[in-house]
Scaffold this motif. Structure first.
Motif, PDB file in Angstrom:
ATOM      1  N   ASP A 144    -131.457  36.853  90.309  1.00 27.18           N
ATOM      2  CA  ASP A 144    -131.972  37.921  91.161  1.00 27.18           C
ATOM      3  C   ASP A 144    -133.307  37.549  91.808  1.00 27.18           C
ATOM      4  O   ASP A 144    -134.159  36.898  91.195  1.00 27.18           O
ATOM      5  CB  ASP A 144    -132.190  39.202  90.342  1.00 27.18           C
ATOM      6  CG  ASP A 144    -130.885  39.802  89.839  1.00 27.18           C
ATOM      7  OD1 ASP A 144    -129.828  39.211  90.102  1.00 27.18           O
ATOM      8  OD2 ASP A 144    -130.944  40.849  89.177  1.00 27.18           O
ATOM      9  N   MET A 188    -128.098  38.008  96.214  1.00 22.44           N
ATOM     10  CA  MET A 188    -128.190  39.155  95.292  1.00 22.44           C
ATOM     11  C   MET A 188    -128.831  40.344  95.997  1.00 22.44           C
ATOM     12  O   MET A 188    -129.722  41.027  95.462  1.00 22.44           O
ATOM     13  CB  MET A 188    -128.932  38.791  94.012  1.00 22.44           C
ATOM     14  CG  MET A 188    -128.130  37.893  93.102  1.00 22.44           C
ATOM     15  SD  MET A 188    -126.486  38.546  92.654  1.00 22.44           S
ATOM     16  CE  MET A 188    -126.931  39.935  91.625  1.00 22.44           C
ATOM     17  N   THR A 209    -131.152  43.677  95.132  1.00 17.93           N
ATOM     18  CA  THR A 209    -132.206  43.441  94.144  1.00 17.93           C
ATOM     19  C   THR A 209    -133.490  43.070  94.887  1.00 17.93           C
ATOM     20  O   THR A 209    -133.438  42.454  95.968  1.00 17.93           O
ATOM     21  CB  THR A 209    -131.826  42.326  93.160  1.00 17.93           C
ATOM     22  OG1 THR A 209    -131.714  41.072  93.851  1.00 17.93           O
ATOM     23  CG2 THR A 209    -130.511  42.639  92.465  1.00 17.93           C
ATOM     24  N   TRP A 224    -134.472  39.813  97.607  1.00 18.25           N
ATOM     25  CA  TRP A 224    -133.268  39.094  98.029  1.00 18.25           C
ATOM     26  C   TRP A 224    -133.470  38.337  99.335  1.00 18.25           C
ATOM     27  O   TRP A 224    -132.846  37.293  99.562  1.00 18.25           O
ATOM     28  CB  TRP A 224    -132.088  40.056  98.144  1.00 18.25           C
ATOM     29  CG  TRP A 224    -132.200  41.071  99.253  1.00 18.25           C
ATOM     30  CD1 TRP A 224    -132.833  42.278  99.211  1.00 18.25           C
ATOM     31  CD2 TRP A 224    -131.651  40.962 100.576  1.00 18.25           C
ATOM     32  NE1 TRP A 224    -132.729  42.926 100.420  1.00 18.25           N
ATOM     33  CE2 TRP A 224    -132.005  42.145 101.274  1.00 18.25           C
ATOM     34  CE3 TRP A 224    -130.902  39.987 101.246  1.00 18.25           C
ATOM     35  CZ2 TRP A 224    -131.632  42.373 102.594  1.00 18.25           C
ATOM     36  CZ3 TRP A 224    -130.523  40.214 102.566  1.00 18.25           C
ATOM     37  CH2 TRP A 224    -130.890  41.397 103.226  1.00 18.25           C
TER      38      TRP A 224
END
Length: 307
Positions: A164, A191, A194, A197
């Protein structure tokens, strides 16, 4: 549709029988698996034997008019190199299969090199599994850098899923700088959903780096179809790196426990936020160029009985 659709992130296996972080993952009945201490619906329930085969994916591809697919791997599915080698030989025009590099084990350079010599043209590293509370395996370790150097010389693609946010971004920057000729596909759309990103997406400002959207419907599962948040995320990624650096991926078969295979991309087709040219690039043309697909068929539409 008068263009070819390519799925840049799928999975295949005949049986799950492995461990991740010391916890078992096992195929059960009815599409379920024992997953690290709990039972999960890993496959649609009609896959009663737990076999996620190439033929079943091909059937879904035919139904959804998907011409080709990249088959990636994940530690939680176990090492599928032998099966995917068979798949690549049986369906060379439809599948592009990645060998799994188990960088958690010593000697990964030797074992991965053997798979490349066998004929695999891409290597998958699920790097998101390399950071645990007990231990961290660095992507810039000596053996992995040796592997990346070999892959660059041989023209082998690196398919990689990152943890992440920006946790592994600096390591990736070092790899990209050290091996500018290494082609890299970063999965799970950085990801998205999150924090941080976008830092993964920005890695695609480098010439040989691409981003694929495998699992984007899973990441936006609380929003559900038609996944408007996912489309806005694609728009943001376009503003950061350009549409030519982005590829669609479904993360089949896990995502089709929630939506149909066709639904995993037709929310993009039906969106008014993307131009027709952007849709063509994202859904197929970019992946066709990056993975060098040849002889892809154009799949005709078959009318449903329910229409």
């Amino acid at each position: 549709m008068d263009f070819k659709i390519i799925d840049a992130h799928t999975h295949l296996w005949l049986k799950q029988d492995t461990h991740v972080n010391g916890l078992p993952i096992r195929t059960l009945e009815g599409g379920r698996s024992l997953f690290m201490g709990e039972v999960r619906q890993m496959l649609p329930p009609f896959m009663t034997d737990g076999q996620n085969s190439a033929e079943r994916l091909l059937s879904n591809m035919e139904y959804a008019q998907v011409s080709g697919a990249v088959v990636t791997q994940e530690y939680m599915d176990g090492n599928q190199n032998d099966y995917l080698y068979e798949v690549q030989q049986a369906y060379p025009d439809r599948f592009f299969c990645c060998a799994l590099a188990d960088v958690r084990q010593p000697g990964c350079y030797k074992t991965t090199k053997e798979q490349i010599e066998r004929g695999f043209k891409a290597v998958k590293i699920p790097a998101n599994r390399l950071i645990t509370p007990e231990k961290r395996i660095w992507l810039t370790g000596e053996e992995m850098m040796k592997l990346f150097s070999y892959m660059e010389k041989k023209g082998i693609i690196l398919s990689i899923d990152l943890a992440d946010g920006d946790q592994q971004v600096q390591e990736m920057k070092e790899i990209i700088t050290a091996f500018p000729g290494l082609k890299i596909a970063i999965g799970h759309f950085g990801m998205v959903t999150t924090p941080g990103w976008q830092e993964q997406i920005k890695l695609a400002t480098s010439p040989n780096v691409m981003i694929e959207s495998g699992g984007i419907t899973w990441l936006f599962h609380q929003e559900f179809y038609p996944f408007k948040g996912a489309v806005w995320a694609i728009k943001e990624a376009i503003s950061l790196v350009g549409i030519e650096k982005l590829m669609w991926g479904s993360d089949y078969p896990r995502t089709i426990t929630a939506v149909t295979y066709r639904m995993s991309y037709d929310f993009i087709l039906k969106s008014g936020l993307l131009s027709e040219e952007e849709k063509v690039d994202f859904l197929g043309r970019n992946a066709e160029n990056f993975y060098k697909f040849k002889n892809l068929p154009v799949i005709p539409y078959i009318k449903n009985m329910s229409e």
